[in-house]
Scaffold this motif. Structure first.
Motif, PDB file in Angstrom:
ATOM      1  N   TYR A  13      -0.374  28.473   4.986  1.00 37.39           N
ATOM      2  CA  TYR A  13      -1.418  29.424   4.611  1.00 37.39           C
ATOM      3  C   TYR A  13      -2.728  29.008   5.276  1.00 37.39           C
ATOM      4  O   TYR A  13      -2.946  27.811   5.534  1.00 37.39           O
ATOM      5  N   HIS A  22       8.647  20.619  -3.588  1.00 37.76           N
ATOM      6  CA  HIS A  22       8.513  22.046  -3.908  1.00 37.76           C
ATOM      7  C   HIS A  22       9.557  22.460  -4.944  1.00 37.76           C
ATOM      8  O   HIS A  22       9.247  23.123  -5.932  1.00 37.76           O
ATOM      9  N   ARG A  25       8.825  23.968  -8.664  1.00 37.64           N
ATOM     10  CA  ARG A  25       9.370  25.287  -9.005  1.00 37.64           C
ATOM     11  C   ARG A  25      10.210  25.207 -10.292  1.00 37.64           C
ATOM     12  O   ARG A  25      10.162  26.079 -11.142  1.00 37.64           O
ATOM     13  N   THR A  81      -2.273  39.125 -11.158  1.00 40.65           N
ATOM     14  CA  THR A  81      -1.304  39.984 -10.489  1.00 40.65           C
ATOM     15  C   THR A  81      -0.815  41.096 -11.427  1.00 40.65           C
ATOM     16  O   THR A  81      -0.933  42.275 -11.128  1.00 40.65           O
ATOM     17  N   ARG A 124       3.670  32.236   7.346  1.00 41.48           N
ATOM     18  CA  ARG A 124       4.637  31.186   7.669  1.00 41.48           C
ATOM     19  C   ARG A 124       4.363  30.666   9.075  1.00 41.48           C
ATOM     20  O   ARG A 124       3.624  31.287   9.846  1.00 41.48           O
ATOM     21  N   ALA A 145       7.742  42.961  -2.757  1.00 39.31           N
ATOM     22  CA  ALA A 145       6.562  42.743  -3.615  1.00 39.31           C
ATOM     23  C   ALA A 145       6.533  41.320  -4.149  1.00 39.31           C
ATOM     24  O   ALA A 145       5.466  40.738  -4.332  1.00 39.31           O
ATOM     25  N   ARG A 169      11.111  30.939  -1.848  1.00 40.38           N
ATOM     26  CA  ARG A 169       9.776  31.080  -2.453  1.00 40.38           C
ATOM     27  C   ARG A 169       9.635  32.364  -3.262  1.00 40.38           C
ATOM     28  O   ARG A 169       8.513  32.782  -3.559  1.00 40.38           O
ATOM     29  N   CYS A 229       8.949  34.917  -5.930  1.00 40.94           N
ATOM     30  CA  CYS A 229       7.987  34.727  -7.019  1.00 40.94           C
ATOM     31  C   CYS A 229       8.653  34.159  -8.278  1.00 40.94           C
ATOM     32  O   CYS A 229       9.616  34.727  -8.793  1.00 40.94           O
ATOM     33  N   SER A 284       6.678  38.870 -15.350  1.00 41.30           N
ATOM     34  CA  SER A 284       5.715  39.927 -15.070  1.00 41.30           C
ATOM     35  C   SER A 284       6.293  41.312 -15.378  1.00 41.30           C
ATOM     36  O   SER A 284       5.656  42.140 -16.043  1.00 41.30           O
TER      37      SER A 284
HETATM   38  C1  HEM Z   1       3.075  41.758 -10.254  1.00 45.18           C
HETATM   39  C2  HEM Z   1       3.053  40.474 -10.331  1.00 45.18           C
HETATM   40  C3  HEM Z   1       3.293  39.493  -9.216  1.00 45.18           C
HETATM   41  C4  HEM Z   1       3.431  39.677  -7.858  1.00 45.18           C
HETATM   42  C5  HEM Z   1       3.392  40.990  -7.087  1.00 45.18           C
HETATM   43  C6  HEM Z   1       3.683  38.372  -7.272  1.00 45.18           C
HETATM   44  C7  HEM Z   1       3.920  38.154  -5.933  1.00 45.18           C
HETATM   45  C8  HEM Z   1       4.301  36.936  -5.399  1.00 45.18           C
HETATM   46  C9  HEM Z   1       4.707  36.731  -4.030  1.00 45.18           C
HETATM   47  C10 HEM Z   1       4.745  37.800  -2.950  1.00 45.18           C
HETATM   48  C11 HEM Z   1       5.032  35.412  -3.892  1.00 45.18           C
HETATM   49  C12 HEM Z   1       5.557  34.734  -2.629  1.00 45.18           C
HETATM   50  C13 HEM Z   1       4.457  34.153  -1.756  1.00 45.18           C
HETATM   51  C14 HEM Z   1       5.006  33.567  -0.466  1.00 45.18           C
HETATM   52  O1  HEM Z   1       6.212  33.511  -0.271  1.00 45.18           O
HETATM   53  O2  HEM Z   1       4.188  33.173   0.385  1.00 45.18           O
HETATM   54  C15 HEM Z   1       4.835  34.786  -5.183  1.00 45.18           C
HETATM   55  C16 HEM Z   1       5.048  33.446  -5.438  1.00 45.18           C
HETATM   56  C17 HEM Z   1       4.777  32.855  -6.652  1.00 45.18           C
HETATM   57  N1  HEM Z   1       4.419  33.470  -7.817  1.00 45.18           N
HETATM   58 FE1  HEM Z   1       4.135  35.461  -8.078  1.00 45.18          FE
HETATM   59  N2  HEM Z   1       3.657  37.424  -8.274  1.00 45.18           N
HETATM   60  C18 HEM Z   1       3.444  38.079  -9.476  1.00 45.18           C
HETATM   61  C19 HEM Z   1       3.383  37.487 -10.729  1.00 45.18           C
HETATM   62  C20 HEM Z   1       3.488  36.152 -10.982  1.00 45.18           C
HETATM   63  C21 HEM Z   1       3.409  35.559 -12.299  1.00 45.18           C
HETATM   64  C22 HEM Z   1       3.229  36.334 -13.586  1.00 45.18           C
HETATM   65  C23 HEM Z   1       3.553  34.199 -12.123  1.00 45.18           C
HETATM   66  C24 HEM Z   1       3.577  33.087 -13.128  1.00 45.18           C
HETATM   67  C25 HEM Z   1       3.836  33.199 -14.373  1.00 45.18           C
HETATM   68  C26 HEM Z   1       3.746  33.962 -10.697  1.00 45.18           C
HETATM   69  C27 HEM Z   1       3.942  32.730 -10.132  1.00 45.18           C
HETATM   70  C28 HEM Z   1       4.282  32.525  -8.804  1.00 45.18           C
HETATM   71  C29 HEM Z   1       4.554  31.199  -8.232  1.00 45.18           C
HETATM   72  C30 HEM Z   1       4.512  29.866  -8.970  1.00 45.18           C
HETATM   73  C31 HEM Z   1       4.868  31.418  -6.883  1.00 45.18           C
HETATM   74  C32 HEM Z   1       5.221  30.342  -5.852  1.00 45.18           C
HETATM   75  C33 HEM Z   1       6.727  30.202  -5.767  1.00 45.18           C
HETATM   76  C34 HEM Z   1       7.170  29.130  -4.792  1.00 45.18           C
HETATM   77  O3  HEM Z   1       6.433  28.779  -3.871  1.00 45.18           O
HETATM   78  O4  HEM Z   1       8.305  28.663  -4.978  1.00 45.18           O
HETATM   79  N3  HEM Z   1       3.696  35.171 -10.043  1.00 45.18           N
HETATM   80  N4  HEM Z   1       4.409  35.721  -6.092  1.00 45.18           N
END
Ligand code: HEM
Length: 417
Positions: A50, A71, A75, A233, A303, A362, A368, A370, A376
């Motif tokens: 990033y 990681h 996770r 989000t 990436r 989304a 990775r 979400c 959510s």
């Molecule tokens: C509408 C709601 C949400 C959207 C659209 C969203 C979207 C995303 C996306 C696109 C990524 C991937 C980023 C990447 O690969 O570079 C991501 C990763 C992540 N999200 Fe969400 N997110 C949402 C809600 C949440 C919520 C509610 C939480 C926690 C309770 C959360 C925690 C995380 C975490 C910890 C990652 C990193 C995962 C990893 O690197 O293994 N997200 N999210």
């Protein structure tokens, strides 16, 4: 408008082009196939990267900076609190309580700004789950610091007093100071604690190990990211959903009927909704997916190529940094007819995405994907249930959606219940 912009960029430069953005030489991908390929190749052909400005606001030790075993470990910790099992057995009930209370508090108010109100509501649930913090009882200080921080997220990264970015960085500083103080206090009093497990407990267990995988700075940056990701989000998507439902009475009617049918078939109408009832909400799920498709709140994913990649006649040299835009998939006319139109019924014929899908990104994909996706979606469905079965609303002001560069409601979205 968004569809046109993507179309124009792809027409002028092709679906994959090189440019300089955020001070970086980047390969921009509007190509659904390349994006899916990159996500599937995580930690092999590609690895997460990033831009430095992102790392400044999220912290140099946040989860996107971590690879491999570390990681995976981080996770796993996150999924212990927000994964399927907890969502089903614990969060399903916590979320319903907060939705009911929040909506009751909207009654009689002439004007509720949906984004702010839902953001505060969700923060209430997640701050308790993560750090056992009751923000409402503490005068919403923590939420306000986050609010300052978020308002500067998409600003130009110049940290001079008076700039939005400066306010954002000050907000982060205050949150981090608070989290650090709380962690120190909790470590000191760990032996006396009797309440249910929160994220601090997991972190303290980890830090007390003879050879911990995570250090304190990594743990605090993870907490910061989680507190942000968990409320900003979902509240944005909920606001988008309410706006679309306000503008589409037919969709609102079908959604309401679905929820009324659930109530009619219950033995005890006063009890919490069950997991099975949640899973039966097909049209609700269509509304959520359609709103996520159009809202595109994760504007881009980044990436870096670990090797030369050859795809569709393009060569992406090793070391290139790639910015993937999910909206390229979401507005693909070959998959979505009239892609810019809100049409939840289209999902009746499209299998709902599970894991990595090249047509719906989304929540990202691959290793990775979400970690909060399931939480959510459940939270949105529960909120909608209590909203449409108990209340009606009318728009008061605002509601204009702008993609500049990310999705915004410049004047908010104000309604009266
Ligand atoms: C509408 C709601 C949400 C959207 C659209 C969203 C979207 C995303 C996306 C696109 C990524 C991937 C980023 C990447 O690969 O570079 C991501 C990763 C992540 N999200 Fe969400 N997110 C949402 C809600 C949440 C919520 C509610 C939480 C926690 C309770 C959360 C925690 C995380 C975490 C910890 C990652 C990193 C995962 C990893 O690197 O293994 N997200 N999210």
């Amino acid at each position: 408008m968004l569809g046109r912009l993507v179309g124009e960029l792809a027409c002028r430069y092709g679906p994959i082009f090189r440019t300089n953005l955020v001070g970086e030489d980047l390969v921009v991908s509007l190509d659904a196939e390349l994006n899916a390929h990159v996500l599937k190749q995580e930690e092999r052909g590609f690895q997460i990267w990033y831009p430095p400005s992102f790392m400044r606001v999220f912290g140099a030790d946040n989860i996107t900076a971590k690879l491999g075993v570390l990681h995976h470990h981080m996770r796993t910790l996150v999924l212990r609190l927000f994964g399927h099992q907890t969502v089903r057995s614990v969060l399903l009930h916590d979320v319903q309580r907060s939705a009911r209370d929040e909506l009751r508090s909207w009654l009689g108010r002439p004007d509720v700004e949906v984004r702010t109100a839902t953001s505060r509501m969700i923060f209430g649930v997640t701050a308790k789950k993560l750090i056992s913090h009751d923000d409402a009882a503490s005068g919403e200080t923590l939420w306000r610091c986050f609010h300052d921080w978020t308002s500067g997220l998409l600003s130009f990264p110049v940290s001079i007093p008076g700039t939005t970015f400066y306010r954002c960085m000050q907000g982060r500083k205050k949150v981090m100071t608070m989290l650090k103080q709380q962690l120190v206090e909790r470590r000191r009093n760990a032996a006396e604690r009797e309440t249910t497990e929160d994220f601090f407990d997991l972190v303290i267990d980890e830090l007390n190990k003879p050879d911990p995988m995570m250090d304190e700075s990594t743990a605090l940056d993870l907490l910061f990211t989680m507190l942000f990701a968990s409320h900003e989000t979902t509240s944005m998507v909920l606001t988008v959903i309410l706006k679309y439902l306000t503008d589409n009475p037919k969709a609102l009617q079908e959604l309401t009927e679905e929820h009324e049918r659930i109530l009619e078939s219950r033995a005890n109408p006063g009890s919490d909704l069950t997991w099975e009832e949640y899973k039966s909400m097909k049209f609700t799920s269509h509304v959520i997916h359609e709103s996520l498709r159009l809202a595109n709140i994760a504007l881009a994913m980044f990436r870096k190529a670990n090797q030369d990649v050859h795809i569709n006649g393009y060569t992406i040299p090793k070391g290139s940094k790639i910015m993937m835009c999910a909206l390229a998939s979401h507005l693909n006319t070959e998959v979505y007819e009239d892609p810019s139109v809100f049409n939840p019924w289209r999902w009746k014929d499209i299998p709902e995405p599970v894991g990595t899908s090249k047509d719906f990104m989304a929540f990202g994909g691959g290793l990775r994907l979400c970690a909060g996706a399931e939480f959510s979606k459940m939270q949105m469905a529960m909120f909608l249930h209590y909203l449409v079965t108990n209340y009606s609303w009318k728009p008061v002001s605002g509601g204009t959606m702008l993609f500049y560069p990310g999705l915004q409601f410049p004047e908010g979205f104000h309604i009266q219940l």
